[in-house]
Design an enzyme around this catalytic site. Structure first.
Site, PDB file in Angstrom:
ATOM      1  N   CYS A 128      29.276  34.605  39.238  1.00 17.74           N
ATOM      2  CA  CYS A 128      30.527  33.841  39.090  1.00 17.74           C
ATOM      3  C   CYS A 128      30.617  32.646  40.036  1.00 17.74           C
ATOM      4  O   CYS A 128      30.000  31.624  39.806  1.00 17.74           O
ATOM      5  CB  CYS A 128      31.728  34.769  39.234  1.00 17.74           C
ATOM      6  SG  CYS A 128      33.259  34.068  38.560  1.00 17.74           S
ATOM      7  N   LYS A 145      43.998  30.830  33.731  1.00 21.47           N
ATOM      8  CA  LYS A 145      42.952  31.709  34.237  1.00 21.47           C
ATOM      9  C   LYS A 145      42.273  32.445  33.085  1.00 21.47           C
ATOM     10  O   LYS A 145      42.937  32.984  32.206  1.00 21.47           O
ATOM     11  CB  LYS A 145      43.548  32.718  35.221  1.00 21.47           C
ATOM     12  CG  LYS A 145      42.523  33.641  35.867  1.00 21.47           C
ATOM     13  CD  LYS A 145      43.188  34.581  36.861  1.00 21.47           C
ATOM     14  CE  LYS A 145      42.164  35.468  37.559  1.00 21.47           C
ATOM     15  NZ  LYS A 145      42.791  36.390  38.541  1.00 21.47           N
ATOM     16  N   SER A 185      36.836  36.681  35.278  1.00 27.00           N
ATOM     17  CA  SER A 185      38.021  36.467  36.107  1.00 27.00           C
ATOM     18  C   SER A 185      37.808  35.181  36.900  1.00 27.00           C
ATOM     19  O   SER A 185      37.212  35.186  37.974  1.00 27.00           O
ATOM     20  CB  SER A 185      38.233  37.649  37.056  1.00 27.00           C
ATOM     21  OG  SER A 185      39.397  37.449  37.839  1.00 27.00           O
ATOM     22  N   HIS A 243      31.335  39.098  35.055  1.00 28.93           N
ATOM     23  CA  HIS A 243      31.167  40.120  36.084  1.00 28.93           C
ATOM     24  C   HIS A 243      30.683  41.431  35.471  1.00 28.93           C
ATOM     25  O   HIS A 243      31.437  42.405  35.382  1.00 28.93           O
ATOM     26  CB  HIS A 243      32.487  40.354  36.813  1.00 28.93           C
ATOM     27  CG  HIS A 243      32.898  39.244  37.712  1.00 28.93           C
ATOM     28  ND1 HIS A 243      32.387  39.070  38.988  1.00 28.93           N
ATOM     29  CD2 HIS A 243      33.772  38.223  37.519  1.00 28.93           C
ATOM     30  CE1 HIS A 243      32.936  38.003  39.543  1.00 28.93           C
ATOM     31  NE2 HIS A 243      33.773  37.463  38.677  1.00 28.93           N
ATOM     32  N   GLU A 298      29.009  43.555  36.855  1.00 27.32           N
ATOM     33  CA  GLU A 298      29.015  44.578  37.903  1.00 27.32           C
ATOM     34  C   GLU A 298      30.367  45.257  38.076  1.00 27.32           C
ATOM     35  O   GLU A 298      30.482  46.274  38.787  1.00 27.32           O
ATOM     36  CB  GLU A 298      28.587  43.956  39.244  1.00 27.32           C
ATOM     37  CG  GLU A 298      29.656  43.167  39.987  1.00 27.32           C
ATOM     38  CD  GLU A 298      29.885  41.752  39.463  1.00 27.32           C
ATOM     39  OE1 GLU A 298      30.675  41.021  40.074  1.00 27.32           O
ATOM     40  OE2 GLU A 298      29.262  41.384  38.442  1.00 27.32           O
ATOM     41  N   ARG A 355      47.305  43.410  42.319  1.00 27.87           N
ATOM     42  CA  ARG A 355      47.489  42.443  43.408  1.00 27.87           C
ATOM     43  C   ARG A 355      48.381  41.285  42.975  1.00 27.87           C
ATOM     44  O   ARG A 355      49.299  40.877  43.706  1.00 27.87           O
ATOM     45  CB  ARG A 355      46.123  41.916  43.850  1.00 27.87           C
ATOM     46  CG  ARG A 355      46.164  40.904  44.999  1.00 27.87           C
ATOM     47  CD  ARG A 355      44.817  40.236  45.159  1.00 27.87           C
ATOM     48  NE  ARG A 355      44.479  39.427  43.986  1.00 27.87           N
ATOM     49  CZ  ARG A 355      43.226  39.146  43.621  1.00 27.87           C
ATOM     50  NH1 ARG A 355      42.198  39.612  44.306  1.00 27.87           N
ATOM     51  NH2 ARG A 355      43.014  38.387  42.561  1.00 27.87           N
TER      52      ARG A 355
END
Length: 359
Positions: free
Chosen positions: A146, A167, A196, A239, A241, A253
C-alpha cells in the site's frame, strides 16, 4: 513450512498459540538445512506494530516452499513512537545498520501513517530511500504494501499518487490480468482483496513507467503490479495480509473519532464487508451513543466482539497463495544466481545463509 524463532519476539509465541509451526533456533539445525531470510521493514504506527508483525509472519508460515524461514524485523528511527513501542523495537528488532552489512534474500516493506500532503515531506522518506538503494543491489525481490508502493513508485519511477474523492475502503473483487505470471499460479481468476486508502496509482501511470499489471478491480483499481523485469519489485495497493477484523478495527477507530468530535461526518461502512447483522449492531450502537451523548452520559462500548462472528474473510487463501508464489520466486532467483547470503555480526545463534532453495 516452519518459521524459526531466532530471537524472543513475542509475536512468535502468539503464533505458536494459534497453532503455527514455529521452531526454536537450536531445533532448526536438525531439520532441512535450507533457509530463507526475509527482512520486514515495519513502519506501521504503534497500535498496529505487533499486529503487522503477526500478519506477515502468518503469511510466511503458511508458505508451501521447502525452506525454514527467518524473519528479521527492523524499522526507521525517525518515526514517532511511544515509550512502550520503542522499547519493543529496541529489544526485538535489528537495525538497518546491522542488516546493510549483510544481504537478505527478500524484503517486505509495510505501509505507514502519513501526515504531509507530499510523501517526500514525510520523516521516513530519506531513510526509506537509503534502504531501497541498498536493497536493489542486495535483495532478490522487494514486496511493498500500500503506502510503501506509493513511496517506491515515486522514488524509483517519478510517479505521484493521486488523491481520491472518497476513501477507498472495503473488500473488492479483482481479476487476474496475466494468468501465466508465476505470482498468479494456482490462484483463482477472480478473488477479493481489502483496500484502505485515500490515494491511488492508476493503471495508466504504472504502464507508462513500464510496470506490468497482474491484478485489478473495476471498483478499486490496480492491486498487484511488478517491475519491468517481472520479479524484482512487487507492488500491492491492497492489503492481502489483513486479518478478518482489520477493517472492523479501522471502522471502530473512525466511529470513535466521529463521536469524540474529531471528524465532522460519520464514516461510511467499508464496502462489501459488513453483513446485515453486523450493520444492525452498528446502528443499535449509534442510537445508544447518540442518546448517551445528548444526556451527557458515558459512551457505550463499540460492539466489536459481537460483530466479529458476522464478518467473512474472502481474501485470506488467495493472499497466502500469492505470498507463497512470491517466496517461490525468491527461491528461484536465489538458486539461479547461486547466491549464498550471509548474516554476520548480528548476534544470531544460527549461521544465516540461503542453501539451495530450489524444490
Amino acid at each position: 513450512m516452519p518459521l524459526v524463532a531466532h530471537n524472543n519476539l513475542p509475536s512468535f509465541d502468539r503464533l505458536r498459540e494459534q497453532g503455527y509451526d514455529v521452531l526454536s533456533a537450536g531445533s532448526s539445525l536438525s531439520l532441512d538445512p535450507r533457509e530463507l531470510h526475509v527482512g520486514v521493514l515495519n513502519m506501521m504506527p504503534d497500535a498496529a506494530l505487533e499486529i503487522t508483525e503477526r500478519q506477515f509472519l502468518s503469511l510466511i508460515a503458511n508458505c508451501s516452499q521447502p525452506a525454514q524461514f527467518y524473519a528479521h524485523f527492523f524499522s526507521v528511527g525517525c518515526l514517532p513512537r511511544s515509550g512502550a513501542a520503542q522499547a519493543h523495537i529496541d529489544e526485538h528488532y535489528t537495525t538497518f545498520e546491522q542488516l546493510r552489512e549483510t544481504r537478505l534474500d527478500a524484503l517486505i516493506i509495510s505501509g505507514a501513517n502519513v501526515s504531509n500532503p507530499a510523501l517526500d515531506e514525510e520523516p521516513f522518506w530519506n531513510p526509506l530511500r537509503e534502504i531501497i538503494d541498498w536493497a536493489q543491489e542486495n535483495v532478490h525481490s522487494i514486496l511493498c504494501s500500500c503506502l510503501a508502493t506509493h513511496a517506491l513508485v515515486k522514488q524509483l519511477y517519478g510517479i505521484d499518487r493521486r488523491p481520491l474523492r472518497h476513501k477507498k475502503w472495503g473488500v473488492f473483487s479483482h481479476r487476474a490480468t496475466n494468468r501465466r505470471h508465476p505470482l498468479l499460479q494456482g490462484i483463482n481468476t477472480r478473488f477479493d482483496v481489502p483496500h484502505s486508502r485515500f490515494n491511488e496509482i492508476t493503471r495508466e501511470q504504472l504502464e507508462t513507467a513500464g510496470l506490468h499489471i497482474l491484478a485489478e478491480s473495476d471498483e478499486a483499481g490496480v492491486h498487484l503490479a511488478v517491475s519491468p523485469d517481472q520479479s524484482r519489485l512487487v507492488f500491492f495497493q491492497g492489503h492481502p495480509e489483513y486479518d478478518h477484523n482489520s477493517l472492523l478495527k479501522e471502522y471502530k477507530r473512525e466511529i470513535n473519532r466521529y463521536l469524540a468530535g474529531e471528524i465532522g461526518e460519520r464514516p461510511p461502512y467499508p464496502d462489501n464487508y459488513f453483513s446485515s447483522h453486523a450493520a444492525e449492531l452498528v446502528e443499535s450502537f449509534m442510537d445508544q451513543a447518540t442518546r448517551a451523548r445528548a444526556r451527557g452520559d458515558s459512551m457505550p462500548a463499540f460492539p466489536e466482539g459481537e460483530m466479529e462472528p458476522h464478518l467473512d474473510n474472502t481474501w485470506g487463501d488467495t493472499g497466502k497463495a500469492l505470498f507463497s508464489n512470491w517466496i517461490g520466486l525468491v527461491c528461484r532467483l536465489a538458486h539461479s544466481e547461486r547466491c549464498m547470503p550471509f548474516m554476520q555480526g548480528v548476534g544470531r545463534e544460527v549461521a544465516f545463509g540461503m542453501r539451495d532453495c530450489a524444490s
